[in-house]
Scaffold this motif. Structure first.
Motif, mmCIF file in Angstrom:
data_model
loop_
_atom_site.group_PDB
_atom_site.id
_atom_site.type_symbol
_atom_site.label_atom_id
_atom_site.label_comp_id
_atom_site.label_asym_id
_atom_site.label_seq_id
_atom_site.Cartn_x
_atom_site.Cartn_y
_atom_site.Cartn_z
ATOM 1 N N MET A 186 98.533 -40.707 8.965
ATOM 2 C CA MET A 186 99.320 -41.943 8.944
ATOM 3 C C MET A 186 98.915 -42.827 7.768
ATOM 4 N N LYS A 187 97.630 -42.872 7.485
ATOM 5 C CA LYS A 187 97.175 -43.647 6.322
ATOM 6 C C LYS A 187 97.762 -43.070 5.034
ATOM 7 N N LYS A 188 97.794 -41.751 4.950
ATOM 8 C CA LYS A 188 98.363 -41.106 3.772
ATOM 9 C C LYS A 188 99.837 -41.459 3.627
ATOM 10 N N LEU A 189 100.558 -41.468 4.726
ATOM 11 C CA LEU A 189 101.974 -41.845 4.707
ATOM 12 C C LEU A 189 102.136 -43.304 4.268
ATOM 13 N N LYS A 190 101.311 -44.170 4.851
ATOM 14 C CA LYS A 190 101.401 -45.599 4.526
ATOM 15 C C LYS A 190 101.093 -45.828 3.049
ATOM 16 N N ASP A 191 100.050 -45.158 2.558
ATOM 17 C CA ASP A 191 99.669 -45.322 1.148
ATOM 18 C C ASP A 191 100.726 -44.761 0.208
ATOM 19 N N SER A 192 101.553 -43.838 0.703
ATOM 20 C CA SER A 192 102.612 -43.237 -0.118
ATOM 21 C C SER A 192 103.905 -44.030 -0.061
ATOM 22 N N GLY A 193 103.892 -45.156 0.653
ATOM 23 C CA GLY A 193 105.067 -46.015 0.682
ATOM 24 C C GLY A 193 105.923 -45.918 1.921
ATOM 25 N N VAL A 194 105.502 -45.135 2.924
ATOM 26 C CA VAL A 194 106.255 -45.060 4.177
ATOM 27 C C VAL A 194 105.898 -46.279 5.018
#
Length: 426
Positions: A186-194
């Motif tokens: 989820m952190k990876k998604l958030k950091d990617s702009g999701v």
């Protein structure tokens, strides 16, 4: 290769019309006027209504002399309907049969003498031979059975948008090993702009997410112990689960308190969110939007719950004082029959309660759910009425609602301890 659930159900019902008709009217074990059966549900729209229509079509073939009267009540994911039903039962004005979640949700009605004992119905119709023993255990209250399941849903399911995960380099076919790994994704998604890695909804959906976290952290045995008191809500494990729940909500939409579960699911369908934890009635929502399982979306058990089936059973009852008890018994026969369960579950996206159903008659997701139901450890859903009686669930729902606003871990745990104490006290 793909067909919608409703289309498949239509074909099945058409086939049953040719092969499954009894051609007679059954007066039922309880006798009386069998001219009609008044059935109360909250299946007033969508895939649930499609499933009910498919089930009624089988009933009409099996018992053509009985008129089916649809007393469905809409609103607020069934809670409004339950209020209407409670008023009718209190006024001794019951329908002939009503929908309920099988299990502890029926405790108050049983204690109040509002439901007929259906244990003999099970033996007379061979249901003890075709319903799994673990399910029969969870249908039993004080040694007796008071409802007949039409379907089984699984509550520990994550629905995910495959394109969104693939875009940021996450393999959508591989479930995270545990909640920590999932939070990392989820952190990876958030950091990617999701903006919304996790889509959540209100009330029951929030409780369902929380019960998934409890199940993941505590494991099946200790999770089940929450409902008989062998696992206290004041334990360190529950504290840990609340912390994980808080961390998950940090990746969720902030308008969840005002969002219905279909809207939360639609965020995943539309690519606005990556994940949604929802029981598998969500399958029909994906199907209605023309999405293909294994392509635009897929599922896996909530991280940390693989090998466990968090069950919900939609079921029907025979109330004390039903105006047409014989016709109600006939309705219950259709509900529990192989033909009735096949028609309903193909339309609804759920799976049959009967262990003798043929898995290959169902689409891929349901085949997997049927295998899990047959082989995994079965536990009872909190949010959907299987685990605790209504008053206990209401207390938990209120506590979760307050936590979503306050994020006060201590206050939530204290409220859960109090709810458990009250619930176990009777």
């Amino acid at each position: 290769m793909r067909k919608t659930l409703a289309a498949i159900a239509g074909l099945i019902v058409a086939g049953l019309a040719l092969t499954g008709c009894t051609g007679s009217t059954d007066t039922g074990e309880n006798g009386g006027d069998t001219s009609q059966v008044d059935v109360f549900t909250w299946w007033a729209s969508g895939s649930a209504k499609t499933g009910l229509d498919a089930l009624v079509a089988v009933f009409d073939e099996q018992f053509p002399g009985i008129e089916f009267v649809n007393a469905a009540a809409a609103g607020n994911a069934g809670s409004d309907a339950k209020n209407v039903l409670a008023s009718r039962l209190k006024a001794n004005d019951p329908p002939d049969s009503f929908q309920a979640h099988a299990g502890a949700e029926l405790t108050d009605d049983v204690d109040a003498g509002k439901l007929e004992d259906l244990t003999s119905f099970y033996t007379q119709n061979g249901l003890t031979d075709v319903f799994p023993a673990a399910l029969l255990d969870r249908l039993t209250l004080n040694g007796k059975i008071y409802s007949v399941p039409s379907s089984i849903h699984r509550a520990n399911v994550v629905w995910l948008n495959t394109a969104l995960l693939t875009k940021v380099g996450i393999d959508p076919t591989k479930a995270p090993a545990d909640l920590d790994a999932w939070l990392g994704d989820m952190k990876k998604l958030k950091d990617s702009g999701v903006g919304t890695p996790l889509s959540v909804a209100a009330d029951a959906a929030q409780v369902q997410l929380f019960e998934n976290v409890l199940l993941s952290v505590l494991g099946a045995h200790d999770y089940q112990g929450l409902w008989d008191g062998s696992t206290p809500f004041g334990s360190a494990g529950v504290t840990k689960a609340i912390d994980y729940y808080d961390r998950l909500l940090a990746y969720a939409n902030t308008d969840g308190a005002g969002q219905s579960w279909p809207a939360a699911t639609d965020r995943v369908i539309d690519g606005d969110a990556a994940y949604n934890v929802m029981a598998d009635w969500a399958l029909a929502e994906f199907d209605a939007k023309g999405k293909t399982y294994g392509q635009e979306y897929t599922t896996w058990p909530t991280p940390g719950t693989d090998g466990v089936f968090d069950f919900v059973a939609e079921s029907f009852t025979l109330p004390v004082g039903a105006p047409h008890p014989g016709a109600a018994t006939s309705w219950l026969k259709t509900v529990s029959s192989a033909d009735g369960q096949k028609a309903f579950n193909l339309a609804n996206g759920s799976i049959p309660a009967r262990a003798d159903a043929t898995a290959t008659d169902y689409p891929l997701y349901q085949q997997g759910a049927m295998a899990s139901f047959a082989n995994d450890t079965l536990v009872s859903s909190l949010a959907d009425g299987a685990a605790v009686k209504v008053s206990w669930l209401n207390d938990v729902t209120s506590a979760i609602g307050q936590f979503v606003s306050s994020k006060d871990v201590g206050a939530l745990q204290d409220a859960l301890v109090q709810a458990q104490s009250k619930g176990l006290a009777g």
